[in-house]
Design a protein around this motif. Structure first.
Motif, PDB file in Angstrom:
ATOM      1  N   ALA A  44      -7.522  -5.402   7.619  1.00  0.00           N
ATOM      2  CA  ALA A  44      -6.149  -4.931   7.432  1.00  0.00           C
ATOM      3  C   ALA A  44      -5.246  -6.114   7.094  1.00  0.00           C
ATOM      4  O   ALA A  44      -5.563  -7.268   7.394  1.00  0.00           O
ATOM      5  CB  ALA A  44      -5.663  -4.247   8.701  1.00  0.00           C
ATOM      6  N   ASN A  45      -4.125  -5.810   6.459  1.00  0.00           N
ATOM      7  CA  ASN A  45      -3.133  -6.853   6.184  1.00  0.00           C
ATOM      8  C   ASN A  45      -1.743  -6.247   6.326  1.00  0.00           C
ATOM      9  O   ASN A  45      -1.597  -5.096   6.731  1.00  0.00           O
ATOM     10  CB  ASN A  45      -3.349  -7.468   4.785  1.00  0.00           C
ATOM     11  CG  ASN A  45      -3.318  -6.434   3.675  1.00  0.00           C
ATOM     12  OD1 ASN A  45      -2.510  -5.491   3.705  1.00  0.00           O
ATOM     13  ND2 ASN A  45      -4.189  -6.584   2.690  1.00  0.00           N
ATOM     14  N   SER A  46      -0.720  -7.013   5.976  1.00  0.00           N
ATOM     15  CA  SER A  46       0.649  -6.542   6.182  1.00  0.00           C
ATOM     16  C   SER A  46       1.006  -5.376   5.272  1.00  0.00           C
ATOM     17  O   SER A  46       1.933  -4.621   5.568  1.00  0.00           O
ATOM     18  CB  SER A  46       1.642  -7.690   5.948  1.00  0.00           C
ATOM     19  OG  SER A  46       1.482  -8.235   4.647  1.00  0.00           O
ATOM     20  N   ASN A  47       0.300  -5.216   4.160  1.00  0.00           N
ATOM     21  CA  ASN A  47       0.545  -4.080   3.262  1.00  0.00           C
ATOM     22  C   ASN A  47      -0.293  -2.867   3.624  1.00  0.00           C
ATOM     23  O   ASN A  47       0.117  -1.729   3.382  1.00  0.00           O
ATOM     24  CB  ASN A  47       0.244  -4.478   1.812  1.00  0.00           C
ATOM     25  CG  ASN A  47       1.237  -5.479   1.271  1.00  0.00           C
ATOM     26  OD1 ASN A  47       2.429  -5.398   1.570  1.00  0.00           O
ATOM     27  ND2 ASN A  47       0.760  -6.441   0.484  1.00  0.00           N
ATOM     28  N   ARG A  48      -1.476  -3.090   4.172  1.00  0.00           N
ATOM     29  CA  ARG A  48      -2.369  -2.000   4.582  1.00  0.00           C
ATOM     30  C   ARG A  48      -2.719  -2.237   6.050  1.00  0.00           C
ATOM     31  O   ARG A  48      -3.748  -2.830   6.369  1.00  0.00           O
ATOM     32  CB  ARG A  48      -3.627  -1.972   3.720  1.00  0.00           C
ATOM     33  CG  ARG A  48      -3.378  -1.666   2.254  1.00  0.00           C
ATOM     34  CD  ARG A  48      -4.673  -1.571   1.468  1.00  0.00           C
ATOM     35  NE  ARG A  48      -5.357  -2.863   1.430  1.00  0.00           N
ATOM     36  CZ  ARG A  48      -5.162  -3.776   0.486  1.00  0.00           C
ATOM     37  NH1 ARG A  48      -4.315  -3.544  -0.505  1.00  0.00           N
ATOM     38  NH2 ARG A  48      -5.808  -4.931   0.528  1.00  0.00           N
ATOM     39  N   THR A  49      -1.848  -1.765   6.930  1.00  0.00           N
ATOM     40  CA  THR A  49      -1.986  -2.104   8.345  1.00  0.00           C
ATOM     41  C   THR A  49      -3.226  -1.489   8.996  1.00  0.00           C
ATOM     42  O   THR A  49      -3.688  -1.976  10.030  1.00  0.00           O
ATOM     43  CB  THR A  49      -0.730  -1.666   9.122  1.00  0.00           C
ATOM     44  OG1 THR A  49      -0.512  -0.261   8.911  1.00  0.00           O
ATOM     45  CG2 THR A  49       0.489  -2.430   8.640  1.00  0.00           C
ATOM     46  N   TRP A  50      -3.754  -0.415   8.419  1.00  0.00           N
ATOM     47  CA  TRP A  50      -5.000   0.179   8.905  1.00  0.00           C
ATOM     48  C   TRP A  50      -6.164  -0.155   7.982  1.00  0.00           C
ATOM     49  O   TRP A  50      -7.247   0.426   8.112  1.00  0.00           O
ATOM     50  CB  TRP A  50      -4.873   1.697   9.033  1.00  0.00           C
ATOM     51  CG  TRP A  50      -3.973   2.133  10.150  1.00  0.00           C
ATOM     52  CD1 TRP A  50      -2.702   2.618  10.053  1.00  0.00           C
ATOM     53  CD2 TRP A  50      -4.276   2.118  11.550  1.00  0.00           C
ATOM     54  NE1 TRP A  50      -2.195   2.907  11.290  1.00  0.00           N
ATOM     55  CE2 TRP A  50      -3.135   2.615  12.235  1.00  0.00           C
ATOM     56  CE3 TRP A  50      -5.391   1.738  12.293  1.00  0.00           C
ATOM     57  CZ2 TRP A  50      -3.080   2.736  13.620  1.00  0.00           C
ATOM     58  CZ3 TRP A  50      -5.335   1.857  13.674  1.00  0.00           C
ATOM     59  CH2 TRP A  50      -4.201   2.357  14.321  1.00  0.00           C
TER      60      TRP A  50
END
Length: 279
Positions: A44-50
Motif C-alpha cells: 500500500a502507499n499514500s495513494n492506494r491505502t489498501w
C-alpha cells in the motif's frame, strides 16, 4: 480447452461447445486470478491505502459475468436443439470428453489445497470442478449416443452443464457485489455490535456505525462513540478505546482487526445533532 474446442468443431456437439466456452472462462479466469494475486502483493502507499486488496473481488466479478453469458447461451441453444437435434458422432465425443475430464482432474489436484484462500482461488477451484462434471456429462452423453442412438443426449448434457454454470455464477456474483457495495460482513449483526458496545463502562451512545469488507479476510468497522465527559478529564479515554477495540476483535464471528473509533463527548454530539437538524 484446445482439445474441447477441436472436438466441438469435429463433432458439432453442443455439450462440447458449452464445455469449451466454460473452459475458456476457466482459463481467462485463472489468468485474471494470477494477475490479481500478483497485484495484491504490491504494498500500500499514500495513494492506494489498501493496496490492491480489492482487485481479487473485481476479478471474481468479471468471472461471474462471463459464466452467466456462457450459461445463458447454452440454455437457449440447448432448448432449440431439443426440438431440432443434430447428429453427433458418439465415439469422437467420448474421446474428447475423456481428454477434458483428465485435464480437469489434474487442475483440481493443483487448486484443491488453496481453494479457501480468497475469492479468486475459490472461484477458480469451483470453475474447474464444475468443468470436470461437465466433461463427465459429455462422456455419459457419448455412451448413450453410442448405445441407443439418442442424439438429444448431447443437448441434455449441454443443459446439464448450463445448470452447473448459472447458479454458481449467481452465487459468486452475489458475494462479490456484497463486498463492492460494502454490505455488512456475513455473520455480523450491527445491532448486536451496537448493544455490546453500549454495555461497556462509560459508553453513552453509538452512532455512525458501519462495517464492510475490503477483501477476503479484511473486515473493517467504524463508529462514533459518545463516552462520559470525565473520561477525557481523567485521561481514561485511551483505556475505554482499547477495551472497545479488544471487544470488536474477540466477541463477534468476524474479528475486526481494523477498527476506527472516534470518541466524542456529549457536548460534541449535541453540536453535531444540532448542525444536522439545522441543515
Amino acid at each position: 480447452m484446445v482439445a474441447q474446442a477441436v472436438g466441438s468443431v469435429v463433432t458439432g456437439s453442443l455439450a462440447l461447445l458449452t464445455d469449451t466456452a466454460h473452459a475458456v472462462g476457466d482459463a481467462s479466469g485463472l489468468l485474471v486470478a494470477v494477475i490479481a494475486a500478483t497485484m495484491m502483493l504490491r504494498p500500500a502507499n499514500s495513494n492506494r491505502t489498501w493496496g490492491f486488496a480489492r482487485i481479487e473481488v473485481v476479478a471474481a466479478l468479471g468471472q461471474a459475468a462471463l459464466l452467466l453469458v456462457v450459461g445463458t447461451y447454452a440454455a437457449v441453444e440447448g432448448i432449440r436443439r431439443l426440438f431440432e437435434p443434430q447428429e453427433v458422432p458418439g465415439t469422437e465425443l467420448l474421446v474428447f470428453g475423456i481428454v477434458g475430464l483428465v485435464a480437469n482432474i489434474a487442475a483440481i489436484a493443483v487448486l484443491a489445497t488453496s481453494r479457501g484462500a480468497n475469492f479468486n482461488m475459490r472461484a477458480a477451484f469451483l470453475e474447474v470442478f464444475n468443468d470436470a462434471l461437465g466433461s463427465l456429462g459429455v462422456i455419459i452423453a457419448a455412451i448413450v449416443i453410442n448405445t441407443t442412438g439418442f442424439q438429444q443426449a448431447d443437448t441434455i448434457a449441454a443443459l446439464f452443464i448450463a445448470a452447473l454454470i448459472v447458479p454458481r455464477a449467481f452465487m459468486l456474483l452475489r458475494e462479490t457485489v456484497r463486498v463492492l457495495m460494502e454490505f455488512t460482513p456475513k455473520g455480523v449483526d450491527l445491532d448486536e455490535v451496537r448493544t455490546h458496545i453500549l454495555e461497556l463502562d462509560h459508553v453513552r451512545e453509538v452512532h455512525d456505525l458501519h462495517a464492510s469488507m475490503i477483501g477476503t479476510g479484511q473486515p473493517v468497522i467504524t463508529a462514533h462513540v459518545v463516552v462520559d465527559d470525565r473520561c477525557f478529564e481523567s485521561g481514561h479515554a485511551p483505556q475505554v478505546l482499547e477495551t472497545m477495540q479488544a471487544c470488536l476483535r474477540e466477541h463477534f464471528p468476524v474479528s475486526f482487526d481494523h477498527a476506527t473509533i472516534q470518541l466524542e463527548t456529549a457536548e460534541l454530539r449535541g453540536r453535531e445533532s444540532g448542525a444536522v437538524q439545522h441543515a
